[in-house]
Design a protein around this motif. Structure first.
Motif, mmCIF file in Angstrom:
data_model
loop_
_atom_site.group_PDB
_atom_site.id
_atom_site.type_symbol
_atom_site.label_atom_id
_atom_site.label_comp_id
_atom_site.label_asym_id
_atom_site.label_seq_id
_atom_site.Cartn_x
_atom_site.Cartn_y
_atom_site.Cartn_z
ATOM 1 N N GLY A 1 8.596 3.717 -1.120
ATOM 2 C CA GLY A 1 7.335 3.898 -0.423
ATOM 3 C C GLY A 1 7.024 5.357 -0.127
ATOM 4 O O GLY A 1 7.854 6.258 -0.311
ATOM 5 N N ALA A 2 5.810 5.594 0.358
ATOM 6 C CA ALA A 2 5.352 6.964 0.615
ATOM 7 C C ALA A 2 6.138 7.643 1.724
ATOM 8 O O ALA A 2 6.238 8.871 1.760
ATOM 9 C CB ALA A 2 3.868 6.952 0.965
ATOM 10 N N ALA A 3 6.708 6.866 2.646
ATOM 11 C CA ALA A 3 7.446 7.464 3.769
ATOM 12 C C ALA A 3 8.678 8.221 3.307
ATOM 13 O O ALA A 3 9.188 9.076 4.033
ATOM 14 C CB ALA A 3 7.845 6.370 4.762
ATOM 15 N N ALA A 4 9.172 7.934 2.112
ATOM 16 C CA ALA A 4 10.384 8.589 1.621
ATOM 17 C C ALA A 4 10.118 9.981 1.068
ATOM 18 O O ALA A 4 11.061 10.734 0.818
ATOM 19 C CB ALA A 4 11.028 7.731 0.540
ATOM 20 N N LYS B 1 -5.998 13.867 -1.433
ATOM 21 C CA LYS B 1 -6.848 13.222 -2.435
ATOM 22 C C LYS B 1 -6.035 12.285 -3.322
ATOM 23 O O LYS B 1 -6.549 11.280 -3.813
ATOM 24 C CB LYS B 1 -7.557 14.284 -3.275
ATOM 25 C CG LYS B 1 -8.600 15.068 -2.495
ATOM 26 C CD LYS B 1 -9.331 16.050 -3.380
ATOM 27 C CE LYS B 1 -10.397 16.809 -2.603
ATOM 28 N NZ LYS B 1 -11.115 17.790 -3.453
ATOM 29 N N ILE B 2 -4.764 12.618 -3.519
ATOM 30 C CA ILE B 2 -3.889 11.728 -4.282
ATOM 31 C C ILE B 2 -3.701 10.420 -3.523
ATOM 32 O O ILE B 2 -3.740 9.329 -4.097
ATOM 33 C CB ILE B 2 -2.534 12.415 -4.540
ATOM 34 C CG1 ILE B 2 -2.726 13.623 -5.447
ATOM 35 C CG2 ILE B 2 -1.539 11.433 -5.170
ATOM 36 C CD1 ILE B 2 -1.519 14.511 -5.548
ATOM 37 N N VAL B 3 -3.473 10.529 -2.218
ATOM 38 C CA VAL B 3 -3.322 9.329 -1.387
ATOM 39 C C VAL B 3 -4.603 8.512 -1.409
ATOM 40 O O VAL B 3 -4.569 7.269 -1.494
ATOM 41 C CB VAL B 3 -2.947 9.716 0.061
ATOM 42 C CG1 VAL B 3 -2.992 8.502 0.978
ATOM 43 C CG2 VAL B 3 -1.559 10.347 0.097
ATOM 44 N N LEU C 1 0.832 -1.203 0.000
ATOM 45 C CA LEU C 1 0.000 0.000 0.000
ATOM 46 C C LEU C 1 0.867 1.253 0.000
ATOM 47 O O LEU C 1 0.606 2.209 -0.738
ATOM 48 C CB LEU C 1 -0.932 -0.002 1.215
ATOM 49 C CG LEU C 1 -1.794 1.253 1.407
ATOM 50 C CD1 LEU C 1 -2.675 1.490 0.195
ATOM 51 C CD2 LEU C 1 -2.623 1.148 2.672
ATOM 52 N N SER C 2 1.918 1.257 0.828
ATOM 53 C CA SER C 2 2.829 2.402 0.874
ATOM 54 C C SER C 2 3.506 2.613 -0.474
ATOM 55 O O SER C 2 3.732 3.753 -0.904
ATOM 56 C CB SER C 2 3.886 2.191 1.959
ATOM 57 O OG SER C 2 4.842 3.231 1.952
ATOM 58 N N LYS C 3 3.813 1.529 -1.164
ATOM 59 C CA LYS C 3 4.458 1.644 -2.465
ATOM 60 C C LYS C 3 3.489 2.180 -3.518
ATOM 61 O O LYS C 3 3.891 2.946 -4.404
ATOM 62 C CB LYS C 3 5.020 0.279 -2.883
ATOM 63 C CG LYS C 3 6.282 -0.122 -2.118
ATOM 64 C CD LYS C 3 6.705 -1.527 -2.484
ATOM 65 C CE LYS C 3 8.072 -1.842 -1.899
ATOM 66 N NZ LYS C 3 9.153 -1.112 -2.590
ATOM 67 N N PHE C 4 2.229 1.772 -3.460
ATOM 68 C CA PHE C 4 1.220 2.343 -4.351
ATOM 69 C C PHE C 4 1.138 3.859 -4.123
ATOM 70 O O PHE C 4 1.119 4.640 -5.075
ATOM 71 C CB PHE C 4 -0.145 1.694 -4.085
ATOM 72 C CG PHE C 4 -0.462 0.537 -4.992
ATOM 73 C CD1 PHE C 4 0.365 -0.573 -5.039
ATOM 74 C CD2 PHE C 4 -1.597 0.544 -5.790
ATOM 75 C CE1 PHE C 4 0.071 -1.657 -5.868
ATOM 76 C CE2 PHE C 4 -1.903 -0.524 -6.616
ATOM 77 C CZ PHE C 4 -1.062 -1.626 -6.659
ATOM 78 N N GLY D 1 10.434 10.469 -9.711
ATOM 79 C CA GLY D 1 9.655 10.361 -8.488
ATOM 80 C C GLY D 1 8.832 9.088 -8.433
ATOM 81 O O GLY D 1 8.704 8.461 -7.378
ATOM 82 N N ALA D 2 8.284 8.670 -9.572
ATOM 83 C CA ALA D 2 7.505 7.431 -9.605
ATOM 84 C C ALA D 2 8.391 6.216 -9.350
ATOM 85 O O ALA D 2 8.039 5.326 -8.571
ATOM 86 C CB ALA D 2 6.802 7.292 -10.950
#
Length: 381
Positions: free
Chosen positions: A302-305, A339-341, A6-9, A294-295
């Protein structure tokens, strides 16, 4: 798993969106346009930018790079959002719905009257950004990934569609490997080329990227070398290929952002901020290069980065544009990083088979933990 899927998505989409925004702010600064928010100044002014030349022109002003600095600057990003919404709405790839989505999209008010070129042709880098949700959704099976990308990109009008599809597959395969925790930066280029199983301008550029990474070349050296490689590629091709390049918007210059994105990501694979900033400092098609970087890095880390201040600054830029006369939301037309998340969460939920379109934002399902099998057990009451 080091990072949850999920974090990677979330990281893939957020990384692309905020990379696009960072590239735009840097481009605007280079051409003398004040940044939308003062907070971008200390982030972007890391080193003095050195313009490079390609065929006697500055790459910043080259028509092949399609630098976009206006309010309608992220068409391919908006298309990625539309594609994500189609996948969510149809619970997968529905070619009829996707075709209808494309037709509606190119006729929408997003395009000003003068932007007829984009309505008819996407270049490979734009298509690669637009196809990010497809790569995410079909990441678990490389054969299905190839099949779905080939089918979905058939709706894009392009004279060199095979080259466009190769570019989309290159980015999509790297994203898929990261989502499955199987991407090794030292072998990523070799594996990607093997997956593409073809010999064209993009694979030639990727081979050059691999050489630069092995030589530990710095950013300026790598960028200069790749630019020279782009100018040299037509000379290595036959007259038939030269003619194709002359009559098509798909050319080696359009492939350069993909090569730079691979270099910037793989050279600093563990640091998303540094990867994206180095991509911006290349000064070549900044939005596309930074979005792809960035992608790639977001899928890997993941999103944490993703730096919190980037999300805050982007939200501030959105708000300032809303307040401006005639302004519109940025961030690919979504309006906020939250909203992106949410969009990434819904795409993940559809992929996992647990999406409930009737569930509200406060649904208990949104708060459930996502983990590898047999790692987290249900609590005993």
């Amino acid at each position: 798993m080091r990072h949850s899927l999920l974090s990677k998505f979330q990281g893939t989409i957020l990384g692309a969106v905020l990379g696009d925004s960072t590239g735009l702010q840097y481009q605007r600064q280079l051409v003398g346009i004040s940044p939308q928010t003062e907070g971008w100044q200390p982030i972007l002014q890391l080193t003095k930018h050195q313009q490079l030349t390609l065929n006697g022109q500055t790459l910043l002003n080259s028509p092949n790079t399609k630098i976009l600095t206006g309010t309608h600057s992220s068409e391919c990003g908006r298309l990625a959002v539309a594609w994500t919404q189609s996948l969510i709405r149809c619970m997968g790839l529905d070619l009829k719905d996707w075709g209808d989505t494309w037709e509606v999209f190119v006729k929408s008010e997003i395009y000003p009257p003068e932007s007829t070129e984009f309505q008819s042709v996407l270049n490979p880098c734009e298509a690669a950004v637009a196809a990010l949700p497809c790569a995410m959704f079909f990441h678990e099976n490389k054969a299905k990934l190839r099949e779905k990308i080939m089918l979905a990109t058939d709706v894009f009008p392009n004279e060199n569609k095979s080259e466009l599809q190769t570019a989309v597959l290159a980015i999509g395969y790297a994203i898929a490997r990261s989502l499955k925790q199987r991407l090794d930066p030292s072998t990523a280029i070799d594996q990607t080329i093997a997956y593409l199983n073809t010999d064209n301008a993009l694979t030639e550029l990727l081979l050059q990227v691999q050489i630069l990474l092995e030589q530990k070349a710095d950013l300026e050296t790598a960028t200069t070398h790749l630019c020279k490689s782009v100018t040299a590629l037509p000379e290595k091709q036959g007259d038939g290929d030269k003619r194709a390049q002359t009559n098509s918007t798909v050319n080696q210059g359009n492939l350069l952002p993909i090569a730079l994105a691979f270099y910037c990501f793989l050279n600093t694979a563990e640091d998303l901020r540094l990867s994206v900033m180095r991509a911006a400092r290349c000064g070549i098609a900044g939005q596309l290069t930074c979005a792809l970087t960035g992608a790639l890095s977001g899928a890997y880390n993941g999103a944490a980065a993703i730096p919190v201040e980037w999300r805050q600054l982007s939200s501030a830029a959105v708000e300032s544009r809303r307040l401006a006369a005639g302004g519109e939301p940025s961030l690919w037309g979504i309006g906020s990083d939250a909203k992106i998340v949410e969009l990434a969460n819904n795409l993940f939920a559809v992929w996992a088979g647990v999406y409930n379109p009737s569930a509200g934002m406060n649904s208990e399902a949104l708060a459930r933990a996502v983990a590898a099998p047999y790692v987290i057990r249900p609590r005993k009451i």
